[in-house]
Write a protein that holds these residues in place. Structure first.
Motif, mmCIF file in Angstrom:
data_model
loop_
_atom_site.group_PDB
_atom_site.id
_atom_site.type_symbol
_atom_site.label_atom_id
_atom_site.label_comp_id
_atom_site.label_asym_id
_atom_site.label_seq_id
_atom_site.Cartn_x
_atom_site.Cartn_y
_atom_site.Cartn_z
ATOM 1 N N SER A 47 9.321 37.287 -83.428
ATOM 2 C CA SER A 47 10.495 37.349 -84.391
ATOM 3 C C SER A 47 10.626 36.896 -85.539
ATOM 4 N N GLY A 48 9.525 35.863 -86.650
ATOM 5 C CA GLY A 48 9.241 35.232 -87.436
ATOM 6 C C GLY A 48 10.375 34.362 -87.776
ATOM 7 N N ILE A 49 11.066 33.241 -86.655
ATOM 8 C CA ILE A 49 11.371 31.988 -86.610
ATOM 9 C C ILE A 49 10.747 30.465 -86.740
ATOM 10 N N GLU A 50 10.501 29.960 -87.955
ATOM 11 C CA GLU A 50 9.722 28.785 -87.509
ATOM 12 C C GLU A 50 10.387 27.639 -87.158
ATOM 13 N N ASP A 51 11.431 27.689 -87.345
ATOM 14 C CA ASP A 51 12.200 26.076 -86.875
ATOM 15 C C ASP A 51 13.508 26.313 -85.780
ATOM 16 N N ILE A 52 13.260 25.982 -85.130
ATOM 17 C CA ILE A 52 13.948 25.902 -84.215
ATOM 18 C C ILE A 52 15.025 24.128 -84.038
ATOM 19 N N LEU A 53 16.603 25.101 -83.426
ATOM 20 C CA LEU A 53 16.687 23.256 -82.556
ATOM 21 C C LEU A 53 17.644 23.866 -81.682
ATOM 22 N N ILE A 54 17.352 22.891 -80.638
ATOM 23 C CA ILE A 54 17.601 23.044 -79.143
ATOM 24 C C ILE A 54 18.891 21.703 -78.988
ATOM 25 N N VAL A 55 19.824 22.365 -78.657
ATOM 26 C CA VAL A 55 20.761 21.748 -78.254
ATOM 27 C C VAL A 55 21.301 20.953 -76.885
ATOM 28 N N THR A 56 20.887 19.825 -77.028
ATOM 29 C CA THR A 56 20.687 19.418 -75.603
ATOM 30 C C THR A 56 22.040 18.538 -75.058
ATOM 31 N N ASN A 57 21.569 18.167 -73.834
ATOM 32 C CA ASN A 57 22.958 17.292 -73.398
ATOM 33 C C ASN A 57 21.638 15.468 -73.070
ATOM 34 N N ARG A 58 22.919 14.947 -72.130
ATOM 35 C CA ARG A 58 21.391 13.857 -71.744
ATOM 36 C C ARG A 58 21.092 13.825 -70.906
ATOM 37 N N ASN A 97 8.379 24.193 -85.015
ATOM 38 C CA ASN A 97 9.141 23.161 -85.510
ATOM 39 C C ASN A 97 10.648 23.124 -84.449
ATOM 40 N N ILE A 98 10.077 22.263 -83.564
ATOM 41 C CA ILE A 98 11.581 21.982 -82.537
ATOM 42 C C ILE A 98 12.174 21.038 -83.065
ATOM 43 N N PHE A 99 13.361 20.500 -83.254
ATOM 44 C CA PHE A 99 14.254 19.937 -83.360
ATOM 45 C C PHE A 99 15.228 19.633 -82.247
ATOM 46 N N TYR A 100 16.138 18.681 -82.420
ATOM 47 C CA TYR A 100 17.287 17.962 -81.142
ATOM 48 C C TYR A 100 18.229 17.963 -81.729
ATOM 49 N N VAL A 101 19.221 18.480 -80.867
ATOM 50 C CA VAL A 101 20.265 17.634 -81.631
ATOM 51 C C VAL A 101 21.576 17.858 -80.253
ATOM 52 N N ARG A 102 21.822 17.019 -79.027
ATOM 53 C CA ARG A 102 22.929 16.356 -77.976
ATOM 54 C C ARG A 102 24.006 17.148 -78.907
ATOM 55 N N GLN A 103 24.911 17.487 -76.960
ATOM 56 C CA GLN A 103 25.944 17.858 -77.539
ATOM 57 C C GLN A 103 27.313 16.630 -76.235
ATOM 58 N N LYS A 104 27.276 16.164 -77.387
ATOM 59 C CA LYS A 104 28.015 15.123 -76.277
ATOM 60 C C LYS A 104 28.423 14.827 -75.490
ATOM 61 N N GLU A 105 29.565 16.293 -75.518
ATOM 62 C CA GLU A 105 31.046 16.701 -74.427
ATOM 63 C C GLU A 105 30.941 18.640 -74.085
ATOM 64 N N THR A 106 31.168 18.654 -73.051
ATOM 65 C CA THR A 106 31.104 20.298 -72.977
ATOM 66 C C THR A 106 31.897 21.049 -73.210
ATOM 67 N N ARG A 107 31.752 21.224 -74.120
ATOM 68 C CA ARG A 107 33.434 21.784 -75.198
ATOM 69 C C ARG A 107 32.670 22.903 -75.159
ATOM 70 N N GLY A 108 32.054 24.132 -74.793
ATOM 71 C CA GLY A 108 31.836 25.139 -75.545
ATOM 72 C C GLY A 108 30.275 26.089 -75.548
ATOM 73 N N LEU A 109 30.007 27.464 -75.655
ATOM 74 C CA LEU A 109 29.225 28.006 -76.518
ATOM 75 C C LEU A 109 29.654 27.483 -78.487
ATOM 76 N N GLY A 110 30.656 28.052 -78.809
ATOM 77 C CA GLY A 110 30.969 27.738 -80.159
ATOM 78 C C GLY A 110 31.463 26.250 -80.744
ATOM 79 N N HIS A 111 31.010 25.028 -79.553
ATOM 80 C CA HIS A 111 30.977 23.663 -79.903
ATOM 81 C C HIS A 111 29.277 23.529 -80.171
ATOM 82 N N ALA A 112 28.749 24.096 -79.374
ATOM 83 C CA ALA A 112 27.049 23.602 -79.022
ATOM 84 C C ALA A 112 26.854 24.294 -80.638
ATOM 85 N N VAL A 113 27.266 25.601 -80.579
ATOM 86 C CA VAL A 113 26.757 26.566 -82.137
ATOM 87 C C VAL A 113 26.827 25.946 -82.997
#
Ligand code: G1P
Length: 292
Positions: A47-58, A97-113
């Protein structure tokens, strides 16, 4: 509007696929020979995306490893003249290009975004949910991006679902704009059947502008005590234009067993190497079941 960044929230606990997901992220479960998350990344890239951030957890480092090089395995495959396999393994790491950030607490989709704020900066971006696999001739995120571009607004991908299933989704109040495209007037997260606006549900694809981050910061916890993206989008729809695009494609919720199985069968039926075998097997098996 050019959309070249995408966020894939993949920090959920996967409680609907236990015990398999006790140690394997649900996004890493294989749909045929590829993990679920690869289908999502491939759709984003197509779909034309170049950079992707995956929101993960531990508990999800298997995803980072998957999109990395694996020199030892590649060397071994090459030594054994398995060049095609070595290329497969390498190509996965070069998809985007894949990047990662952690959602340190499970606080919902809005918080993950919201965790993607620094990655996104000041440009429009896409969100693809990590377990919503959508099979389509034209990549669904691309369809939603084109609607957002045409109407110069944020947009969500949506489809009608059965009334008894709307309680699993975000329900939309809409008015028609043009073929397949609607203006969103309001929305609510996981309504009971009598609370729903309609059976038109948001299904895992979003194109957003960075103003969503300020809104998310001021969005109180909603359904399930979590920060809901739906509530922030509702605020956005009241302030500015938000579109819903009725996309073409079949969506599978691979986060539950039934959806996962359906996706596996549908992809397998069309796979050149095992499709013909599976058709024959299913026919024979159905005959056996009829005779039981
Ligand atoms: C999430 C969203 C919901 C959306 C659904 C399908 O719910 O919160 O608004 O309709 O995905 O894309 P979940 O499936 O994570 O419970």
């Amino acid at each position: 509007m050019r959309v070249r960044k995408a966020v894939i929230p993949a920090a959920g606990l996967g409680t609907r696929m236990l015990p398999a997901t006790k140690t394997i992220p649900k996004e890493m479960l294989p749909l045929l020979d590829k993990p679920v998350i690869q289908y999502i990344v491939e759709e984003a890239v197509a779909s034309g995306i170049e950079d992707i951030l995956i929101v993960t957890n531990r508990a999800k480092s298997a995803m980072d490893d998957y999109f990395d090089y694996h020199p030892e395995l590649e060397e071994r495959l090459k030594r054994d003249h398995k060049d095609a396999e070595a290329k497969l393994v390498r190509d996965v790491a070069n998809l985007a290009n894949i990047f990662y950030v952690r959602q340190k607490e499970t606080r919902g989709l809005g918080h993950a975004v919201w965790r993607a704020k620094h990655f996104v900066g000041d440009e429009p971006f896409a969100v693809l949910l990590g377990d919503d696999v959508i099979r389509a001739k034209n990549p669904v995120l691309g369809q939603v991006i084109r609607a957002a571009q045409k109407h110069e607004c944020s947009a969500v991908g949506a489809q009608e679902v059965a009334p008894e299933l709307i309680c699993k989704y975000s329900s939309l109040l809409v008015e028609p704009l043009e073929e397949r495209t609607y203006r969103v007037l309001d929305m609510n997260e996981k309504p009971r059947e009598d609370e729903r606006f309609s059976d038109f549900a948001v299904l895992g694809r979003y194109v957003l502008t960075p103003e969503i981050f300020d809104i998310l910061e001021n969005t109180p916890p909603g359904h399930g005590g979590e920060i809901q993206l739906t509530d922030a989008l509702g605020t956005l729809a009241h302030k500015k234009q938000l579109c819903a695009y009725n996309f073409e494609g079949r969506r599978f919720d691979t986060g539950n067993l039934k959806g996962f199985l359906e996706a596996t069968i549908e992809y397998a039926l069309d796979a050149p190497d095992i499709g013909p075998w599976l058709r024959k097997y299913l026919r024979e098996r159905a005959r056996g079941l009829d005779a039981e």
